[in-house]
Design an enzyme around this catalytic site. Structure first.
Site, PDB file in Angstrom:
ATOM      1  N   ASP A 149       0.853  -1.174   0.000  1.00 26.29           N
ATOM      2  CA  ASP A 149       0.000   0.000   0.000  1.00 26.29           C
ATOM      3  C   ASP A 149       0.903   1.243   0.000  1.00 26.29           C
ATOM      4  OD1 ASP A 149      -2.342   1.694   0.558  1.00 26.29           O
ATOM      5  OD2 ASP A 149      -1.519   1.825   2.579  1.00 26.29           O
ATOM      6  N   ASP A 203      -0.235   5.118   0.939  1.00 27.30           N
ATOM      7  CA  ASP A 203      -0.468   6.110   1.989  1.00 27.30           C
ATOM      8  C   ASP A 203      -0.370   5.501   3.381  1.00 27.30           C
ATOM      9  OD1 ASP A 203      -1.630   8.754   0.575  1.00 27.30           O
ATOM     10  OD2 ASP A 203      -2.283   6.978  -0.521  1.00 27.30           O
ATOM     11  N   ARG A 251     -14.780  12.132  -0.529  1.00 29.18           N
ATOM     12  CA  ARG A 251     -13.594  12.923  -0.175  1.00 29.18           C
ATOM     13  C   ARG A 251     -13.068  13.717  -1.369  1.00 29.18           C
ATOM     14  NH1 ARG A 251      -9.683   8.635   2.133  1.00 29.18           N
ATOM     15  NH2 ARG A 251     -11.056   7.187   1.031  1.00 29.18           N
TER      16      ARG A 251
END
Length: 296
Positions: free
Chosen positions: A94, A96, A140
């Site tokens: 991943d 972030d 978002r």
């Protein structure tokens, strides 16, 4: 009868006799024994020690053992007897808060004064409280509408840092010929730069729509969510003519769980509780490159 496990302690400090004693005492209380597999060794700036466990402990016991280790500034990994370190062909990560120190979308939002609103949704999603990642991301990203695209470069240059051990991990993984895969629910603007810098073989992420130099608040194409991450990993394994058990996965949030499940080793890096509960290894004290010690 349960399959035996290898218990590995990893630390930036010497693995102490006190830690071994505390782990053994807890295991004895559960009716288990720990058999030393090797003396404490130092490599790549880390110390490690290994013990054999006759059976897999229940989740509550795993948590208790990790709490004991944390008190001695150490992390624990539980390695299955089916795991073959020399057969690892794929490293899947991943981005972030795993590979890098930030959630990029939160930092982009800060330039518009909307970081708190975006971060609240991000945190709830990573904890697993918001189940639909696609809906969460759309909500978002919508808050980013009107932000100049130059902000993306500012975030990359001014906010983004690699987490400890990232460079060493990727360098060694590439030297060993692993298929290095970066899969992210974040954005291609950042994954492509990191792919080039760290020499990932492959990177998959979401593309922000930009018109007239500004973010529109929309994502182009299919959104990379937890299922997509798992799909890209499975595809990479097929390319390398191996099974998922021949991969190492690293993540920190609930949308990494599908990708991590069934891999040879799943590593939760400074992760949410839901991920720590299910991961084979939890890294809270060591850097990303400590995973190399699990590949021997």
């Amino acid at each position: 009868m349960s399959n035996p496990l290898t218990l590995v302690a990893l630390s930036t400090q010497t693995i102490t006799v006190e830690l071994e004693k505390a782990l053994k005492q807890h295991c004895l209380a559960l009716g288990f024994s720990l058999t030393p597999l090797m003396e404490s060794v130092q490599q790549q700036g880390y110390f490690s020690a290994r013990w054999s466990m006759p059976a897999a402990p229940l989740p509550e016991a795993r948590h208790a053992l990790r709490e004991i280790a944390a008190g001695h500034h150490a992390d624990l990994a539980f390695l299955s007897s089916t795991y073959q370190p020399h057969a690892v062909r794929v490293l899947c990560m991943d981005m972030d808060s795993t590979l890098i120190n930030i959630e990029c979308i939160d930092e982009i939002a800060q330039y518009a004064g909307k970081k708190a609103a975006v971060a609240e949704i991000t945190e709830a999603t990573m904890r697993g409280e918001i189940k639909d990642f696609k809906d969460s991301l759309r909500r978002r990203v919508a808050l980013l509408a009107g932000i100049p695209e130059t902000v993306l470069e500012s975030v990359y240059q001014e906010r983004l840092q690699l987490n400890p051990g990232a460079t060493e991990l990727l360098s060694t993984a590439n030297e060993r010929g692993l298929h290095t895969l970066l899969v992210s629910g974040g954005f291609t603007f950042f994954t492509e730069k990191l792919k080039h810098t760290l020499r990932f073989k492959q990177a998959q992420a979401n593309t922000l729509e930009i018109i007239d130099g500004k973010l529109t608040g929309k994502v182009l194409g299919e959104i990379v969510d937890g299922a997509a991450k798992a799909h890209y990993l499975q595809d990479a394994c097929q390319r390398m003519q191996c099974q998922k058990i021949h991969s190492i996965t690293m993540g920190d949030g609930s949308n990494d769980l599908l990708m991590m499940h069934g891999s040879g080793i799943s590593v939760a890096y400074k992760a949410k509780s839901i991920v720590k509960e299910k991961a084979d290894a939890v890294f809270d004290h060591v850097g990303l490159d400590a995973a190399l010690l699990l590949m021997h």
